[in-house]
Structure formats: structure tokens, C-alpha cells
Design an enzyme around this catalytic site. Structure first.
Site, mmCIF file in Angstrom:
data_model
loop_
_atom_site.group_PDB
_atom_site.id
_atom_site.type_symbol
_atom_site.label_atom_id
_atom_site.label_comp_id
_atom_site.label_asym_id
_atom_site.label_seq_id
_atom_site.Cartn_x
_atom_site.Cartn_y
_atom_site.Cartn_z
ATOM 1 N N ALA A 3 0.693 -1.223 0.015
ATOM 2 C CA ALA A 3 0.035 -0.055 -0.097
ATOM 3 C C ALA A 3 0.888 1.209 -0.010
ATOM 4 O O ALA A 3 0.410 2.373 0.520
ATOM 5 C CB ALA A 3 -0.775 0.025 1.100
ATOM 6 N N ALA A 4 2.062 1.162 -0.728
ATOM 7 C CA ALA A 4 2.844 2.471 -0.748
ATOM 8 C C ALA A 4 2.705 3.257 -1.516
ATOM 9 O O ALA A 4 3.044 4.608 -1.865
ATOM 10 C CB ALA A 4 4.382 1.943 -0.681
ATOM 11 N N ARG A 47 -3.681 8.058 -10.415
ATOM 12 C CA ARG A 47 -4.911 8.117 -11.433
ATOM 13 C C ARG A 47 -6.018 8.366 -10.721
ATOM 14 O O ARG A 47 -7.096 8.726 -10.925
ATOM 15 C CB ARG A 47 -5.050 6.831 -12.153
ATOM 16 C CG ARG A 47 -4.058 6.659 -13.247
ATOM 17 C CD ARG A 47 -4.237 5.460 -14.063
ATOM 18 N NE ARG A 47 -3.277 4.492 -13.165
ATOM 19 C CZ ARG A 47 -3.581 3.017 -13.171
ATOM 20 N NH1 ARG A 47 -4.032 2.684 -14.623
ATOM 21 N NH2 ARG A 47 -2.639 2.311 -12.913
ATOM 22 N N LYS A 74 -4.567 6.761 -2.227
ATOM 23 C CA LYS A 74 -5.554 5.868 -2.774
ATOM 24 C C LYS A 74 -6.137 4.738 -1.718
ATOM 25 O O LYS A 74 -7.314 4.665 -1.612
ATOM 26 C CB LYS A 74 -5.059 4.969 -3.909
ATOM 27 C CG LYS A 74 -6.140 3.993 -4.631
ATOM 28 C CD LYS A 74 -5.676 3.530 -6.040
ATOM 29 C CE LYS A 74 -4.366 2.716 -6.008
ATOM 30 N NZ LYS A 74 -4.329 2.078 -7.322
ATOM 31 N N TYR A 114 -31.164 23.859 27.561
ATOM 32 C CA TYR A 114 -29.984 24.700 27.699
ATOM 33 C C TYR A 114 -30.080 26.063 28.204
ATOM 34 O O TYR A 114 -30.951 26.745 27.558
ATOM 35 C CB TYR A 114 -29.521 24.612 26.448
ATOM 36 C CG TYR A 114 -27.909 25.061 26.126
ATOM 37 C CD1 TYR A 114 -27.023 24.690 27.043
ATOM 38 C CD2 TYR A 114 -27.729 25.935 25.205
ATOM 39 C CE1 TYR A 114 -25.765 24.848 26.707
ATOM 40 C CE2 TYR A 114 -26.474 26.420 25.032
ATOM 41 C CZ TYR A 114 -25.324 25.735 25.941
ATOM 42 O OH TYR A 114 -24.187 26.378 25.690
ATOM 43 N N SER A 153 -50.640 21.414 23.340
ATOM 44 C CA SER A 153 -49.715 21.829 22.224
ATOM 45 C C SER A 153 -49.063 22.995 22.832
ATOM 46 O O SER A 153 -49.463 23.772 23.787
ATOM 47 C CB SER A 153 -50.748 22.344 21.056
ATOM 48 O OG SER A 153 -51.294 21.063 20.673
ATOM 49 N N ALA A 183 -52.366 23.674 27.140
ATOM 50 C CA ALA A 183 -51.835 24.214 25.969
ATOM 51 C C ALA A 183 -51.214 25.710 26.281
ATOM 52 O O ALA A 183 -51.758 26.388 27.098
ATOM 53 C CB ALA A 183 -52.887 24.505 24.706
HETATM 54 C C1 UD1 Z 1 1.333 -5.721 -10.644
HETATM 55 C C2 UD1 Z 1 2.037 -6.897 -11.249
HETATM 56 C C3 UD1 Z 1 1.131 -7.616 -12.266
HETATM 57 C C4 UD1 Z 1 -0.309 -7.736 -11.811
HETATM 58 C C5 UD1 Z 1 -0.916 -6.363 -11.417
HETATM 59 C C6 UD1 Z 1 -2.209 -6.920 -10.994
HETATM 60 C C7 UD1 Z 1 4.347 -6.549 -10.532
HETATM 61 C C8 UD1 Z 1 5.610 -6.136 -11.275
HETATM 62 N N1 UD1 Z 1 3.158 -6.737 -11.331
HETATM 63 O O1 UD1 Z 1 1.427 -4.810 -11.639
HETATM 64 O O2 UD1 Z 1 1.921 -8.722 -12.895
HETATM 65 O O3 UD1 Z 1 -0.842 -8.194 -12.946
HETATM 66 O O4 UD1 Z 1 0.015 -5.969 -10.161
HETATM 67 O O5 UD1 Z 1 -2.831 -5.809 -10.576
HETATM 68 O O6 UD1 Z 1 4.249 -6.924 -9.420
HETATM 69 N N2 UD1 Z 1 3.385 -0.896 -4.679
HETATM 70 C C9 UD1 Z 1 4.116 -0.748 -3.623
HETATM 71 N N3 UD1 Z 1 5.485 -0.214 -3.532
HETATM 72 C C10 UD1 Z 1 5.932 -0.241 -4.871
HETATM 73 C C11 UD1 Z 1 5.346 -0.582 -5.899
HETATM 74 C C12 UD1 Z 1 3.955 -1.138 -5.678
HETATM 75 O O7 UD1 Z 1 3.518 -0.823 -2.345
HETATM 76 O O8 UD1 Z 1 6.982 0.286 -5.174
HETATM 77 C C13 UD1 Z 1 2.003 -1.536 -4.352
HETATM 78 C C14 UD1 Z 1 1.068 -0.471 -4.871
HETATM 79 O O9 UD1 Z 1 0.645 0.698 -4.077
HETATM 80 C C15 UD1 Z 1 -0.128 -1.386 -5.193
HETATM 81 C C16 UD1 Z 1 0.432 -2.809 -5.585
HETATM 82 O O10 UD1 Z 1 1.908 -2.571 -5.027
HETATM 83 O O11 UD1 Z 1 -1.148 -1.631 -4.199
HETATM 84 C C17 UD1 Z 1 0.569 -3.085 -7.212
HETATM 85 O O12 UD1 Z 1 1.393 -2.219 -7.677
HETATM 86 P P1 UD1 Z 1 1.187 -1.473 -9.229
HETATM 87 O O13 UD1 Z 1 2.083 -0.340 -9.427
HETATM 88 O O14 UD1 Z 1 -0.331 -1.265 -9.289
HETATM 89 O O15 UD1 Z 1 1.710 -2.832 -10.092
HETATM 90 P P2 UD1 Z 1 1.126 -3.255 -11.539
HETATM 91 O O16 UD1 Z 1 1.948 -2.533 -12.439
HETATM 92 O O17 UD1 Z 1 -0.392 -2.923 -11.650
HETATM 93 CA CA CA Z 2 -2.167 -1.726 -10.277
#
Ligand code: UD1
Ligand code: CA
Length: 459
Positions: free
Chosen positions: A10-11, A16, A23, A390, A408, A426
Site C-alpha cells: 500500500a505504498a 490516477r 488511494k 440549555y 400543544s 396548551a
Molecule cells: C502488478 C503486477 C502484475 C499484476 C498486477 C495486478 C508486478 C511487477 N506486477 O502490476 O503482474 O498483473 O499488479 O494488479 O508486481 N506498490 C508498492 N510499492 C511499490 C510498487 C507498488 O507498495 O514500489 C503497491 C501499489 O501501491 C499497489 C500494488 O503494490 O497496491 C501493485 O502495484 P502496481 O504498481 O499497481 O503494480 P502493477 O504494475 O499494476
Molecule cells: Ca495496479
């Protein structure tokens, strides 16, 4: 099932989303998106859950503060999914067993699906299992490459794939089960010599295959479960899917919904059978609704306990309150926190209550404010009654006994106590306690001036 821990990625910022908020903290079904994968990890028995945070990590940390079992790993620079997992190594120090890897932005994964994947991973002695699905349009996803005979050999990202590989429709969901010792060794040795210059977690599969360790693709039949949320259109789609799941479950358990697409029930709300929900009803928090109730359009209920056979008419708003069996509320009533209403109570239109207890069979049918009051049973509160609770500094209580009839336009200037069986005329402003079975009346005597208007007119 053996020992299970989880890592939730979740980093990422979620560019988008076009948002000032990271997000994974956007709300889905009234809770931050990340709480869904965390909840599922917990449900399948993960003893430790490491959240890899980066962008606005402090917001995620704050949300989960004090939640035992949730650990944090900081990834200050997003160098790829493999790097993210490597960052969680410290948080899972000393753990041996299976690591479930989930994404904070893939929120709809079901507990049953993960439990089945974990079970087959364990039973077959796999080192890596990848949750996959088939998509008609696999664009953008990592593709699952298998050797003849169906053995998984690697995952290739869209940007690194050959034309042949791009035609594969089985995709990587980004959800995995991996044995901990292999996982942390493999992510420590990743290289970033690929089209995006990132450390790909997916490269651990080719690594395991090279070492002749067993890699399994675990197909998931329902593609909606592995749907990623990248923008607000997908967030709304995920919200719709979640609503369909919750509402289908409720309907199959005996709840009628006139329009399930426009009925909003938070996960965890319970509703008895033969209760009917009209469109635009919102039920949330720790709410329970009894059986045989009717909730008309636009009713909003949060953290309430509603009995059986209760009617809540259109546009009413209820929070942190309880309502007894067969009561009728609204239309346009407002029960504010701490309202505790007995059975057969009637609260009519434009009535507001706050911190009150109202006994069985009592009524306040129109245009009334009742706050900080204790009202007995079978009491009639007339139209336009107000508890003046109050004084500008402190709140004071109004106590009204059983079987009191309040006419009333009465004001109770609290603190004041009205004995049971009394009658308040009333228009009375009650400033002193009223003994039981007594009449209280406080009005300026009426004066009639015969013909006064006519004389004015003829002047
Ligand atoms: C990744 C997968 C891909 C898969 C897709 C599914 C890899 C290389 N690819 O691609 O095969 O089909 O997910 O959705 O793993 N995140 C971090 N740190 C980072 C990069 C990402 O915490 O340095 C987290 C993002 O916040 C996200 C998740 O990892 O929650 C996926 O990262 P994202 O960049 O969306 O990967 P995709 O390119 O979509
Ligand atoms: Ca993704």
C-alpha cells in the site's frame, strides 16, 4: 492450515485517483479501501499483518493505531512490488510459514478464495502460489506463462512481454502465497533490468521454477474479486460490486429490497426477515434492524438498534439510538444520539430527540424538540412542545411521569419534574415542578375587545 502471516502492499500514491488523499484510504463501502484486504487476511488466520506504506503512510498508521496484529513497514521510495515486499522483512522477522501477499487496491478478494488457495498451497507443498484469472482484455496485467503440461514458469509484465506472451489471457492478480524463507531470500536478490527499471515481485516465480520449487497458478473464477482500483470509475464499480454482494446476502436471508442497486447497507448491519427497504435507505455502523420492519425512501440509520415491526417513514435520520417493537418514526424525524424509545412509541414529523428515554406507548406526533428528558409511558406530547434544556451554560433534565397529557405549544424550562397523571394545558411555560394528577396552566388571560377591528377599518 500452517502458520500464516500477511503483507499488504500500500505504498503507492494512486496517481490516477487525482486526489490529495492516498488511494488506499479512499472509502469503499464506508471504510478505507485497505481495510478490506486486511479484514480478509485476518479472516483466513494471518497472525501478523504487515502493511507496506509510503505515500501518506502516517494516515494509514493513524487509522490502524492500537490495532493489535497490524505492523507497519516503510517504503519511502516506490522501487517496485518486489522492493516493497523486501521492506516488510523486518516486520515479519522470525516468522516461518506461509506469507500471503495482498494489494491494498485489490479490495474485493473473498475469504473463501484465499482459504482455498492457502489450503491447496499447503496440501501440495508449493513454494509459490499465484492467484490468477482469465480476462477477455488482459491489457496492462502481468501474464501467466506456462510450459507445456501446464507448469507455471514465470510472469511477464505487459511492457516486457513479446507479442506471443501478450496474447495470453491468464493474468496475475497480484495476490500470492509464498513460503517465508524462500520469499525473503528471493526478493533480496531481485534485479531491476526490465522495461520499468523496477524490482518486480513477479520475478520470484521464475526464480522458484529455476530452483525446481513448485509454483502453482490458482485460478479464480470470479474476475470481480481480483479487480484493481486505480481510478474513481473503478472505485465506484467496486462499490457497486460490494453492494451487490451485501444486498444479495440480505435478500436471500429474507429481506425485501425494492431497488437493491439503490439500497446502501454497510457490511455487518443485520436485518430480520420480512423487513422491507425502499430505495435510498442507508444503514451503517453497528446497526441491527428487527424483522417485519418497513423503512421508507431516504431513511438514514447509523449505530441503532431497531426492534421488530417498526415503521420508519420517509426522510428520517436516526443515530446511536434504540427503538422498541412496533414503534412508528417519521416522516422527517431526527433521532439524535442517546434516544431510547420504548415499544409502540410514535415519533411524528419534524420531531427531534436527543438523550431521551421514552416509555412504551408514548407519542410526540408533530413539531417537537425533546432533549435531556425522561418521559414515562403512555404520555402524549402535544404539537410544538419544547424541552428548554440549555440555559446557555449547562444542560438540564426534564422528567415527565407516566400518563401525562401535554397540550400543544408547551415549554418545559428544565430542570423540571412533572408527576404522573398530570395535565399541562396548551400554551403553558412550565417553570416549576408539577405534582402528580394535577393541572398546570400558565397563560395570560385572554381579552376580547368587541368590534375593535371593525372600528379600525372604518377610521
Ligand atoms: C502488478 C503486477 C502484475 C499484476 C498486477 C495486478 C508486478 C511487477 N506486477 O502490476 O503482474 O498483473 O499488479 O494488479 O508486481 N506498490 C508498492 N510499492 C511499490 C510498487 C507498488 O507498495 O514500489 C503497491 C501499489 O501501491 C499497489 C500494488 O503494490 O497496491 C501493485 O502495484 P502496481 O504498481 O499497481 O503494480 P502493477 O504494475 O499494476
Ligand atoms: Ca495496479
Amino acid at each position: 492450515m500452517g502458520n500464516v502471516a500477511a503483507i499488504v502492499l500500500a505504498a503507492g500514491k494512486g496517481t490516477r485517483m487525482k486526489s490529495d488523499l492516498v488511494k488506499v484510504m479512499h472509502l469503499l463501502g464506508e471504510r478505507p479501501m485497505i481495510t478490506w484486504p486486511v479484514g480478509v487476511a485476518r479472516a483466513v488466520g494471518a497472525s501478523r499483518i504487515a502493511l507496506v506504506v509510503g505515500h501518506q503512510g502516517e494516515k494509514v498508521r493513524e487509522y490502524f493505531a492500537g490495532d493489535a496484529g497490524i505492523l507497519f513497514a516503510e517504503q519511502s521510495e516506490q522501487l517496485g512490488t518486489g522492493h516493497a515486499v523486501a521492506c516488510a522483512r523486518g516486520a515479519l522477522e522470525g516468522f516461518s510459514g506461509t506469507v500471503l501477499i495482498l494489494c491494498g487496491d485489490v479490495p474485493l478478494i473473498r475469504e473463501e478464495t484465499l482459504a482455498a488457495m492457502l489450503a491447496s498451497h499447503g496440501a501440495r507443498g508449493a513454494t509459490v502460489s499465484v492467484l490468477t484469472t482469465h480476462l477477455e482484455n488482459p491489457y496492462g496485467y502481468g501474464r501467466v506463462v506456462k510450459r507445456e503440461g501446464g507448469r507455471l514458469v514465470r510472469i511477464v509484465e505487459e511492457k516486457d512481454a513479446t507479442d506471443d506472451e501478450r496474447s495470453i489471457t491468464e493474468i496475475n492478480s497480484g495476490i500470492y502465497c509464498v513460503e517465508a524463507d524462500f520469499l525473503f531470500r528471493a526478493v533480496g536478490e531481485l534485479k531491476n533490468d526490465n522495461a520499468q527499471g523496477e524490482y518486480y515481485l513477479t520475478d520470484i516465480i521464475a526464480r522458484a521454477a529455476e530452483e525446481s520449487l513448485l509454483c502453482l497458478a490458482h485460478p479464480c473464477g470470479d474476475a470481480s474479486e481480483v479487480m484493481g482500483v486505480n481510478d474513481r470509475v473503478q472505485l465506484a464499480m467496486a462499490g457497486g460490486e460490494l453492494r451487490r454482494r451485501i444486498n444479495s446476502g440480505l435478500m436471500l436471508s429474507g429481506v425485501t429490497m425494492i431497488d437493491p442497486d439503490a439500497t446502501y447497507v454497510e457490511a455487518g448491519v443485520t436485518i430480520g426477515r420480512d423487513t422491507v427497504l425502499y430505495p435510498n435507505v442507508h444503514l451503517s455502523g453497528a446497526t441491527t434492524i428487527g424483522s417485519g420492519c418497513l423503512l421508507e425512501p431516504g431513511v438514514i440509520v447509523r449505530d441503532c438498534r431497531i426492534g421488530n415491526g417498526v415503521t420508519i417513514k420517509a426522510g428520517s435520520v436516526l443515530a446511536e439510538s434504540s427503538v422498541g417493537d412496533e414503534a412508528a418514526i417519521g416522516p422527517m424525524a431526527h433521532l439524535r444520539p442517546g434516544s431510547s424509545l420504548g415499544a409502540h412509541v410514535k415519533i411524528g414529523n419534524f420531531v427531534e430527540t436527543k438523550k431521551i428515554v421514552m416509555g412504551d406507548g408514548s407519542k410526540a406526533s408533530h413539531l417537537t424538540y425533546l432533549g435531556d428528558a425522561e418521559i414515562g409511558s403512555e404520555v402524549n406530547i402535544g404539537c410544538g412542545t419544547i424541552t428548554c434544556n440549555y440555559d446557555g451554560v449547562r444542560k438540564h433534565r426534564t422528567v415527565i411521569g407516566d400518563n401525562v397529557f401535554v397540550g400543544s405549544d408547551v415549554q418545559f424550562v428544565a430542570p423540571v419534574v412533572v408527576g404522573s397523571g398530570s395535565l399541562i394545558a396548551a400554551g403553558t411555560t412550565v417553570t416549576r415542578d408539577v405534582p402528580p394528577d394535577s393541572l398546570a396552566i400558565a397563560r395570560t388571560p385572554q381579552v376580547n375587545k368587541d368590534g375593535w377591528v371593525k372600528k379600525q377599518r372604518e377610521k
